[in-house]
Design a protein around this motif. Structure first.
Motif, mmCIF file in Angstrom:
data_model
loop_
_atom_site.group_PDB
_atom_site.id
_atom_site.type_symbol
_atom_site.label_atom_id
_atom_site.label_comp_id
_atom_site.label_asym_id
_atom_site.label_seq_id
_atom_site.Cartn_x
_atom_site.Cartn_y
_atom_site.Cartn_z
ATOM 1 N N GLN A 1 0.638 3.923 -3.166
ATOM 2 C CA GLN A 1 0.159 5.496 -2.833
ATOM 3 C C GLN A 1 1.334 6.413 -3.310
ATOM 4 O OE1 GLN A 1 -1.501 6.960 0.752
ATOM 5 N NE2 GLN A 1 -1.990 4.760 1.558
ATOM 6 N N MET A 2 2.651 5.993 -3.053
ATOM 7 C CA MET A 2 3.844 6.905 -3.369
ATOM 8 C C MET A 2 3.754 6.893 -4.944
ATOM 9 S SD MET A 2 5.129 8.028 -0.736
ATOM 10 C CE MET A 2 6.593 8.599 -1.299
ATOM 11 N N ASP B 1 0.816 -1.194 0.003
ATOM 12 C CA ASP B 1 -0.013 0.049 0.008
ATOM 13 C C ASP B 1 0.910 1.082 0.065
ATOM 14 O OD1 ASP B 1 -2.611 1.552 0.408
ATOM 15 O OD2 ASP B 1 -1.450 2.051 2.362
ATOM 16 N N TYR B 2 2.054 1.189 0.723
ATOM 17 C CA TYR B 2 2.771 2.480 0.919
ATOM 18 C C TYR B 2 3.303 2.703 -0.644
ATOM 19 C CZ TYR B 2 7.087 5.243 1.464
ATOM 20 O OH TYR B 2 7.984 6.196 1.272
ATOM 21 N N SER C 1 12.705 2.435 0.858
ATOM 22 C CA SER C 1 12.303 3.871 0.401
ATOM 23 C C SER C 1 13.281 4.677 0.713
ATOM 24 C CB SER C 1 10.781 4.150 1.388
ATOM 25 O OG SER C 1 11.333 4.492 2.733
ATOM 26 N N GLU D 1 2.962 10.409 -4.723
ATOM 27 C CA GLU D 1 3.958 10.619 -3.735
ATOM 28 C C GLU D 1 3.649 11.276 -2.618
ATOM 29 O OE1 GLU D 1 7.375 12.468 -5.482
ATOM 30 O OE2 GLU D 1 7.742 10.804 -7.132
ATOM 31 N N SER D 2 2.351 10.760 -2.112
ATOM 32 C CA SER D 2 1.909 11.143 -0.603
ATOM 33 C C SER D 2 1.528 9.807 -0.041
ATOM 34 C CB SER D 2 1.002 12.169 -0.959
ATOM 35 O OG SER D 2 -0.338 11.579 -1.501
ATOM 36 N N TYR D 3 1.308 10.038 1.293
ATOM 37 C CA TYR D 3 1.204 8.617 2.065
ATOM 38 C C TYR D 3 0.199 8.876 3.179
ATOM 39 C CZ TYR D 3 1.967 4.514 4.757
ATOM 40 O OH TYR D 3 1.717 3.394 5.415
ATOM 41 N N ASP D 4 -0.847 8.067 3.048
ATOM 42 C CA ASP D 4 -1.821 8.342 4.139
ATOM 43 C C ASP D 4 -2.148 6.810 4.688
ATOM 44 O OD1 ASP D 4 -4.112 8.882 5.760
ATOM 45 O OD2 ASP D 4 -5.461 8.868 4.161
ATOM 46 N N PRO D 5 -1.404 6.495 5.838
ATOM 47 C CA PRO D 5 -1.142 5.367 6.489
ATOM 48 C C PRO D 5 -2.504 4.417 6.658
ATOM 49 C CG PRO D 5 0.119 6.771 7.632
ATOM 50 C CD PRO D 5 -0.774 7.488 6.755
#
Length: 303
Positions: free
Chosen positions: A183-184, A179-180, A211, A188-192
């Motif tokens: 999303q990147m 998932d990380y 990463s 290039e943003s990350y919402d856990p």
């Protein structure tokens, strides 16, 4: 480099994670392989070159067994960048495994034959795997010779490009990893995710190694054995809790007149550097979205 290599292997070596990766990427999420059916395989093999013995080592390898009978040897290789010689490396690993089967016969042991499968987990998210995907692609083969050169395909799993519905089928901590990177790749943003992490330190260390974001590594160092957290609470809240302690010790960052604590300001700025959605930051810090936007603008972190 050696420490980084070891870190990348620790999470995938857990039987639940290993089985989950294989079941989703090969069997569309069907639970064909149970973790109890996996046994550790020696990742090292030896070959002779120029009269000297050399070692080669897979990242992770396990036997798939049923009733003590080996069904297959499965290997996983981690790659954060595409590598042109990867087909040569994989055929070297697989060939050594088959040679081991042949040598066992010569030593008078019961005749055993089982296939070998190697999966390359590619974690790059800025470009697709753009290097050789088969043995033949590694060479400039003369046309008359081409029909006689045996090929050997490379099984590359482009983790960041897995469909959302495929990522949802993972049941282990690898779901959080996939998932990380997904999303990147998208923005290039990350919402856990809110999912609980089973192997907390190993998951965070793997994310850090692949990463290059040391914040995951730092948060992993503060986790005690047996503690359970979600990705959001560990990757964000625990990092900032330590940041708060350091800040208070140094007497830094007093916060705004409105009563926003220094620690909360640090949390918000850290989340902004990770380009989390404003509404997610507001929810995590119990702060109005408008205040988050204002802090982003004043800190030069608006997006």
């Amino acid at each position: 480099m050696a420490e980084k290599d070891v870190t990348e292997k620790k999470l995938l070596d857990y039987a639940d994670v290993f089985a989950d990766i294989v079941n989703v990427t090969l069997f569309d999420g069907q639970r064909i392989i149970e973790e109890r059916d996996l046994a550790d395989a020696l990742p090292r093999s030896v070959y002779k070159l120029d009269g000297k013995m050399h070692e080669q080592e897979r990242d992770v390898a396990k036997f798939w067994k049923k009733n003590q009978l080996r069904i297959s040897l499965i290997g996983l290789e981690n790659q954060s960048e595409a590598e042109a010689d990867m087909p040569l490396r994989v055929i070297g690993y697989d060939g050594a495994a088959y040679r081991s089967e042949l040598n066992a016969d010569k030593k008078g042991k019961p005749k055993v034959r089982y296939p070998v499968v190697t999966l390359v987990l590619y974690f790059g998210y800025q470009t697709h795997w753009n290097k050789a995907r088969s043995l033949k692609e590694c060479f400039d083969i003369p046309e008359p010779l081409e029909p006689f050169v045996n090929d050997y395909p490379l099984h590359v799993i482009e983790v960041a490009w897995l469909p959302d519905e495929t990522i949802a089928k993972f049941q282990s901590d690898f779901k959080l990893v996939a998932d990380y990177f997904s999303q990147m790749r998208k923005d290039e943003s990350y919402d856990p995710m809110p999912d609980e992490i089973q192997h907390v330190r190993e998951t965070l260390e793997l994310l850090s190694a692949l990463s290059g974001d040391d914040r995951f590594w730092e948060s992993g160092k503060g986790v005690k054995e047996g503690e359970k957290f979600t990705m959001r609470s560990v990757a964000l809240d625990k990092i900032e809790a330590r940041g708060e302690a350091r800040g208070e010790a140094r007497g830094e960052a007093r916060g705004r007149k409105e009563g926003i604590a220094a620690a909360t300001m640090k949390i918000v700025r850290k989340m902004l550097t990770m380009k989390m959605p404003y509404d997610s930051i507001a929810e995590s810090t119990e702060m109005p979205v408008e205040e988050v936007v204002r802090i982003a603008k004043e800190s030069g972190l608006a997006y």
